[in-house]
Design a protein around this motif. Sequence first.
Motif, PDB file in Angstrom:
ATOM      1  N   HIS A 249     -54.338  75.853  18.903  1.00  0.00           N
ATOM      2  CA  HIS A 249     -55.206  76.710  18.073  1.00  0.00           C
ATOM      3  C   HIS A 249     -54.430  77.937  17.568  1.00  0.00           C
ATOM      4  CE1 HIS A 249     -59.219  74.944  18.490  1.00  0.00           C
ATOM      5  NE2 HIS A 249     -58.972  74.715  19.762  1.00  0.00           N
ATOM      6  N   ASP A 256     -62.103  72.940  16.738  1.00  0.00           N
ATOM      7  CA  ASP A 256     -63.195  72.447  17.581  1.00  0.00           C
ATOM      8  C   ASP A 256     -64.408  72.199  16.694  1.00  0.00           C
ATOM      9  OD1 ASP A 256     -61.594  72.849  19.826  1.00  0.00           O
ATOM     10  OD2 ASP A 256     -62.304  74.907  20.078  1.00  0.00           O
ATOM     11  N   ASP A 297     -61.853  67.559  26.484  1.00  0.00           N
ATOM     12  CA  ASP A 297     -62.340  68.568  25.539  1.00  0.00           C
ATOM     13  C   ASP A 297     -62.816  67.850  24.278  1.00  0.00           C
ATOM     14  OD1 ASP A 297     -62.844  70.779  24.024  1.00  0.00           O
ATOM     15  OD2 ASP A 297     -60.834  71.647  24.187  1.00  0.00           O
ATOM     16  N   HIS A 300     -62.602  69.101  20.563  1.00  0.00           N
ATOM     17  CA  HIS A 300     -61.264  69.502  20.126  1.00  0.00           C
ATOM     18  C   HIS A 300     -60.469  68.390  19.440  1.00  0.00           C
ATOM     19  CE1 HIS A 300     -57.483  71.926  20.773  1.00  0.00           C
ATOM     20  NE2 HIS A 300     -56.962  70.704  20.694  1.00  0.00           N
TER      21      HIS A 300
HETATM   22 ZN   LIG Z   1     -60.017  73.426  20.926  1.00  0.00          ZN
END
Ligand SMILES: [Zn+2]
Length: 337
Positions: A249, A256, A297, A300
């Motif tokens: 990121h 996300d 995640d 993501h």
């Molecule tokens: Zn992320």
Amino acid sequence: MDSVNGASRSNETQSANASDPAQATPTASELREDELRETLRENPQAVAALDRLVADRNFAQLTDEQKVESLNSFAAAPNAATASYLQGAAELSLNPQATPSGLTPDAGTLTLDGVTYGIEQGRLLDAQGRTVGTIRNDGSLQLAVETAPRSVYDNISTRVQLQELDGTQMRNVLDLHAADPRGRLDNPNLNQEVANRVTAVIEQARREGMNMRVDTAYRSFPEQDALYAQGRTAPGNRVTNARGGQSWHNYGVAVDVVFNDANGRPSWAETNNWDRYGQIAVSQGLEWGGNWQGLVDRPHVEYHPGFDAGDARHMQQSHRQGGLEAVWDRMGIGQRP
Ligand SMILES: [Zn+2]
């Protein structure tokens, strides 16, 4: 049960077909339907819309060629609104005098380029209740002042809710909120190639009736450090194991994406269709956090050609020397002038 219903077809025993050679070979439309079911396997709401379409008695009366054509149209935006439209189109092709209600939404709202319209029987209404355009359940719309139609699927910022009267109740056949309300994909610190791929993912998800939105994209080193502190030296739950400079990121190549709930608020609920989202993301060449071992995640996605998920920390020197551009150049995804 309707014997030509696609859902019941798969339940028929093979021996019943074997006695009739004419039915032993699947028709082109049956093959196309099976293909669609395979593609949409991870999206139950799209499969339900397909079930609804093939179970329709007008659809069942189409020629096989017309059925294939209809299924191809469905594939372009496989959702309940498209199914309604195609049911109406089937009715119309069988009886040109008919006025099928499925072609256009009975009610709903549309927000396009910052202007909100009401919807009534396929008409777009302005704030004063005047008819200023038309909209169909296949997503095409035209404002009276414009010379060409456009599609609700062309722009992920479009807010669209299409409703059909089902008995005495209005049922949402399409309900999409603006997918990037904070303009995170437009941030110049987000790599353009990544923004394009994520936009394509969200477009496809929306065509399949999935109401998705960008949560976060680019995150500065200090923002990452603050997030790392959460659950350690600051209140809250631990959400990341990466400090500033250790997350993709921080280099503008991770995003996300979450779902909108019915009120247009971000939702991380288990019941959301994360698997189909991940499948679409992977098909766009993105690495999906839902496939990770350990800290899964699911919102993501990231893109770093030539590097592994854990390589973000090795970008710090390039970043110090030449900023984001230097990092992107190392991956061969530098911004075009
Ligand atoms: Zn992320």
